[in-house]
Design a protein around this motif. Sequence first.
Motif, PDB file in Angstrom:
ATOM      1  N   UNK A 224       0.834  -1.204   0.000  1.00 51.57           N
ATOM      2  CA  UNK A 224       0.000   0.000   0.000  1.00 51.57           C
ATOM      3  C   UNK A 224       0.867   1.252   0.000  1.00 51.57           C
ATOM      4  N   UNK A 225       1.971   1.224   0.727  1.00 48.67           N
ATOM      5  CA  UNK A 225       2.889   2.361   0.722  1.00 48.67           C
ATOM      6  C   UNK A 225       3.464   2.590  -0.676  1.00 48.67           C
ATOM      7  N   UNK A 226       3.757   1.504  -1.372  1.00 43.96           N
ATOM      8  CA  UNK A 226       4.327   1.624  -2.708  1.00 43.96           C
ATOM      9  C   UNK A 226       3.314   2.224  -3.688  1.00 43.96           C
ATOM     10  N   UNK A 227       2.086   1.763  -3.645  1.00 44.91           N
ATOM     11  CA  UNK A 227       1.058   2.315  -4.541  1.00 44.91           C
ATOM     12  C   UNK A 227       0.762   3.769  -4.202  1.00 44.91           C
ATOM     13  N   UNK A 228       0.815   4.123  -2.909  1.00 46.95           N
ATOM     14  CA  UNK A 228       0.628   5.529  -2.535  1.00 46.95           C
ATOM     15  C   UNK A 228       1.744   6.385  -3.099  1.00 46.95           C
ATOM     16  N   UNK A 229       2.981   5.828  -3.098  1.00 52.79           N
ATOM     17  CA  UNK A 229       4.114   6.559  -3.658  1.00 52.79           C
ATOM     18  C   UNK A 229       3.907   6.812  -5.157  1.00 52.79           C
ATOM     19  N   UNK A 230       3.424   5.807  -5.866  1.00 54.10           N
ATOM     20  CA  UNK A 230       3.180   5.978  -7.303  1.00 54.10           C
ATOM     21  C   UNK A 230       2.070   6.967  -7.567  1.00 54.10           C
ATOM     22  N   UNK A 231       1.048   6.939  -6.724  1.00 52.21           N
ATOM     23  CA  UNK A 231      -0.078   7.855  -6.909  1.00 52.21           C
ATOM     24  C   UNK A 231       0.334   9.300  -6.654  1.00 52.21           C
ATOM     25  N   UNK A 232       1.216   9.503  -5.672  1.00 48.96           N
ATOM     26  CA  UNK A 232       1.667  10.880  -5.364  1.00 48.96           C
ATOM     27  C   UNK A 232       2.587  11.432  -6.432  1.00 48.96           C
ATOM     28  N   UNK A 233       3.277  10.519  -7.149  1.00 50.81           N
ATOM     29  CA  UNK A 233       4.250  10.994  -8.148  1.00 50.81           C
ATOM     30  C   UNK A 233       3.821  10.611  -9.563  1.00 50.81           C
TER      31      UNK A 233
END
Length: 233
Positions: A224-233
């Motif tokens: 979930x942290x990884x997908x949040x990182x992709x969504x923010x960038x």
Amino acid sequence: MNAFLLQITTTTDTALNAAATATAATEAAPEISLLDMVWRGGWVMVPIFILAFAAVYIMIERYLAIKRASREPSNFMDTVKTMVLRGDLQGAKMLCIQTGTPLSRMIEKGIRRIGSPLKDIETSIEAVGRLEISRLEKNISVLGIIAGIAPMLGFVGTISGVIKIFYQISVSNDFGINQISGGLYEKLVTSAAGLIVGIIAHVGYHYLSLMVERVVYKIENNALEFTDLLQEN
């Protein structure tokens, strides 16, 4: 007076003889080894022994596999995030391959999908996650089956022992200890063995399931942290 002394002497001799007889019986009683006990349990002990071996093997193998899956460098996710943010996708993929854990394989799949819609990336990560979870849970359900079957086999041994008792009585037409001891022995040994194997398998099943749940929670949180990182960038 002499009669009184004679009575005391007779009583003393009787007590000594009884004690000597008890001591001799105790000394004469043969010790039985665990192997002899298992052997006298009858044919039911064979499948119970096979189930016991399978349960112990699965418990050890799954424990080691789950422990390996839960190990990963403490800074793994931070390093991956840093590489992705600076555009070093190849380096991030190589790090995931070298780490070789369920989480790293999920993250690697997500990195390979970078450039696709975020929904497709999440779907790919979830698919790999389901595959990794199924690998972690491999054969754990077999422990649940063993936990149910082993006591039932012990009960089969109980029935077999009772049948043997009544058969011996019908053949000898005598209801004595010699007729019931053999069947009773088989009955008790198989019942105890089945319960012990069932308890071990039951405990192993729930303990390994808890280990898998902890690993799954950790994987899902990091994914979930990884997908949040992709969504923010």
